[in-house]
Design a protein around this motif. Sequence first.
Motif, PDB file in Angstrom:
ATOM      1  N   GLU A 246     -11.828  10.383  -6.347  1.00 38.66           N
ATOM      2  CA  GLU A 246     -11.127  10.018  -5.119  1.00 38.66           C
ATOM      3  C   GLU A 246      -9.971  11.000  -4.955  1.00 38.66           C
ATOM      4  O   GLU A 246      -9.131  11.138  -5.845  1.00 38.66           O
ATOM      5  N   LYS A 248      -6.531  12.332  -3.433  1.00 39.77           N
ATOM      6  CA  LYS A 248      -5.316  11.711  -2.908  1.00 39.77           C
ATOM      7  C   LYS A 248      -4.405  12.691  -2.178  1.00 39.77           C
ATOM      8  O   LYS A 248      -3.531  12.277  -1.425  1.00 39.77           O
ATOM      9  N   LYS A 269      -5.976   7.528   3.829  1.00 41.74           N
ATOM     10  CA  LYS A 269      -5.484   7.192   2.481  1.00 41.74           C
ATOM     11  C   LYS A 269      -4.990   8.408   1.699  1.00 41.74           C
ATOM     12  O   LYS A 269      -5.038   8.429   0.477  1.00 41.74           O
ATOM     13  N   LYS A 271      -2.184  10.390   0.097  1.00 44.61           N
ATOM     14  CA  LYS A 271      -0.904   9.964  -0.465  1.00 44.61           C
ATOM     15  C   LYS A 271       0.146  11.074  -0.446  1.00 44.61           C
ATOM     16  O   LYS A 271       1.341  10.795  -0.380  1.00 44.61           O
ATOM     17  N   SER A 371      -0.004  13.778  -8.059  1.00 43.14           N
ATOM     18  CA  SER A 371       0.039  12.315  -8.164  1.00 43.14           C
ATOM     19  C   SER A 371       1.018  11.830  -9.224  1.00 43.14           C
ATOM     20  O   SER A 371       1.284  10.625  -9.312  1.00 43.14           O
TER      21      SER A 371
END
Length: 479
Positions: A246, A248, A269, A271, A371
């Motif tokens: 996934e 981000k 979505k 981030k 992240s």
Amino acid sequence: MQNKLFLWLHMHQPDYLDSLTNKIILPWVRRHSLNGYYSVPSMLLKSEFKANINFSGILIEQIKRYQNGEKDVYQVYEDTDPESLNQSEINFMFRRFRTPYSFKSKRLEYLREKFSKGEKLTASEILDFQVIFKLSAFAPIDEEIIEMRNKSLHFTKQDKEVIISLEKKIIDNLFVKYKELIARNQIEITFTPYYHPIIPLLLDFNSAVKSKPDAKVPLVKSNLLEDAKAHIERSLKIGKETFDIEIKGMWPAEGSISEEAVPLFKESKVKWIGSDEALVKSIGLGQGIYNYKNTILFLRNHSVSDKIGFIYNKMKPTDAVLDLKHELEKNGTLILILDGENPWEYFENYGINFMEELFKSFNEKETLLGSEAIPLQEIDHFTPGSWINGHFDTWIGDEETNAAWTYLIETRESVKSDKAIEFILKAEASDHFWWYSDFHKKEINFDFDFLFRGHLIRSLLESNKEVNPYLYYPIKRFP
């Protein structure tokens, strides 16, 4: 918080598939796959350095084309038996095949000079030309390539077959290296919207005016929200399918963001995103990690990022990395964002020595993945813009760029089918407008003009619409 180095390398090449002939007309995806796309993960695997790696969706698609056995036009001529080439094909090779800046070959220089004098080349000389050009694409990592380069001339057909085989092996296994780094938690993969469009301009041309009040935008309006969404979702999809993760983070094409674009990214979505420190200079801020309405924003240190791209290639690797460490001490956590492909061709040894020195000089605790970052400050507004001087004027505002946007918008308004819109999405790539810009007037390159108009023509043909005659004439003009 300990000062950390945040390195984000952006990998992208525009779609070189000609919409009218279905031929891959330029070789740069393949050649970069043997260089930057291969050397970066290869050198990272020998270290503990953590880095962020970005792919545009169309780059992934093009690499997969090669993995599926497709060939570009250059590759066809590289691989053809010299005795089967006619004079026009030989002329094409000598006129179009250009090696990287840092690649030197006396044999190649001799052959080019002989061709320029109008002298006939033997089959063995043409074979040497093919092989040396092919070799010039490879980062000197594998022993077979190093040995071939040392040979330098009098290559055999068997030599060429060895290189063709190694080329295929590297490209076929390219994503495997990145997946190994992902498994080691050593890289984070991010994406750029599919065909690399300037999203703020798709949403509203007036973003250019907000960024630079004297910008002259086309007399037509952009309202391409659905196109922007398609670019984002498709890139996320191919990234997830390719790397089994996934994703981000997102690097908007050319670091181009606006306050209207960020909510669109959040819908998918995303981030964290990135751009340049120029976007917050008006509010007295600079490079750093910010929180903008619950989206983490990495704003790069412009001058130090450019040092890697344009200055460090002139320095010894040890001196360059020492300078970078001084910059880290001076700036605190250092945000570096740059092309992951283009700089290395200007470094000695294609950047291998520099990467080795850089990656061994920082460990996993001194480097940062997106992240893992904690925003240092909240902001509630910023100036729309890009990583090039904080403006959009590289892609809009000149006579030719505005003409291209007008052609695109008017064509988009007249087509409806998914097949037709696909070619509009291709035309929205930033690369076309880059080459139309007055900033690149002295760099004559009609390839992108040809591709751009081909996308629009094909879109109209797919819709059974009459092709506007002006689309058959170049937009780009000589300076």
